[in-house]
Design a protein around this motif. Structure first.
Motif: not given
Length: 344
Positions: A124-137, A220-233
């Motif tokens: 987003s061109p919005s500075l606040v939006t860019r900041w927030f969506f990087n906080v929540i990844e 192990a099979e799940r994490l090989a596909i999509l790790p928990l690094d940016h899991h929303p919870f």
């Protein structure tokens, strides 16, 4: 236990809850400050030319777009991209947090390795939006999904040609779904009106295909596909951020709509947050599937006789029923939902 003993235990519990909230809000603050620093660093990089640009007029320049596709391609093309001209098309593509554009490209005769039009997703061109969506990844999560996971799903998702993540910036270059005559995208009016029951059943069938594909996988099979690094919870940062945001989110709702939420529901909500780790363990007990996570009608599209899905900014391992209930509550008018919910 005596009344005095119970009072003492209750006091200790209250102190523990207060300390937990304070620690989590401190962690949220530190994460927010860190991301703000990265946003500022990227802004400084715009001056020196070291940052990846999020400006459409830069990204939609022939050589810049060619470099993105050649250096950050998802799958090998028939040859290097040699884009000689780019035209931004006036096709609306509404997003609450991204800057989306559709472009027509020119390629030398005999060297056409890309379709004539592309969909480009930028911050987003919005500075606040860019900041927030990087906080929540969210952007990091979607970028990982389209580079590593999307092509493995048994449902159609937009084909990704290139994925870039650099600092707090990202870029997705995807197929332009508008160019496919078999595709129908849903407008804001469609979402406001609500889908037909037949369309709802098609959407539920889409969930079934996606969820069943990953239903019996081991951890192990799940994490090989999509790790928990940016899991929303469950992500390292998001475990704290999600609890803190839910804690901070209650008061504005009560202020904006006083009396709408019952005292009993408020009490249960607060109790859930006070027992957040226990609730996470319960909600995410197996068996788990790959969930879309933001499964309203607007993130579906008709693809011939079936449905596809887009916008995977909240994709995660979870219980498939979450996608179902989220879709039904968010996509159907209340009176229609009341009549059909149990059958669906």
């Amino acid at each position: 236990m005596s009344d005095a003993g119970k009072l003492h235990c209750d006091s200790l519990w209250s102190i523990a809850v207060y300390m937990m909230k304070a620690m989590n809000q401190l962690k949220l603050l530190l994460s927010a400050l860190k991301q703000w620093g990265l946003v500022v660093r990227d802004a400084a990089g715009d001056v020196t030319g070291s940052s990846f640009s999020f400006h459409p007029e830069v990204v939609a320049e022939s050589q810049y777009l060619s470099n993105i596709i050649n250096q950050h391609g998802v799958e090998p093309l028939a040859g290097p991209a040699r884009i000689s001209g780019v035209e931004q098309l006036g096709i609306p593509s509404v997003s609450s947090n991204c800057n989306n554009l559709v472009v027509r490209i020119e390629q030398p005769s005999g060297q056409q390795v890309l379709p004539d039009t592309l969909f480009i997703k930028l911050p987003s061109p919005s500075l606040v939006t860019r900041w927030f969506f990087n906080v929540i990844e969210s952007w990091k999560l979607e970028s990982y999904f389209f580079r590593h996971v999307a092509h493995t799903l048994p449902i159609r998702t937009p084909k990704a040609y290139a994925v870039v993540t650099q600092g707090t910036r990202f870029c997705l270059v995807q197929e332009n779904l508008h160019a496919d005559p078999s595709v129908e995208l849903f407008t804001n009016f469609d979402m406001l009106k609500g889908p037909s029951i037949e369309r709802v059943r098609q959407c539920l069938d889409t969930f079934a295909r996606m969820h069943c594909a990953h239903y019996d996988l081991t951890e192990a099979e799940r994490l090989a596909i999509l790790p928990l690094d940016h899991h929303p919870f469950f992500g390292k940062t998001m475990r704290v951020v999600s609890q803190s945001l839910n804690t901070l989110g209650l008061a504005p709702c009560l202020k904006k709509q006083p009396g709408v939420i019952s005292e009993r529901l408020i009490e249960v909500y607060k109790k859930t947050l006070e027992n957040w780790d226990l609730m996470l363990d319960y909600w995410f007990a197996g068996p788990l599937s790959l969930c879309h996570g933001d499964s309203h009608l607007g993130n579906f599209f008709v693809s011939g006789e079936e449905m596809g899905m887009l916008d995977f900014q909240a994709v995660h391992w979870g219980n498939g029923i979450r996608d179902v209930q989220y879709f039904l509550i968010d996509s159907l008018p209340a009176e229609v939902l009341a009549e059909h919910e149990q059958a669906l």
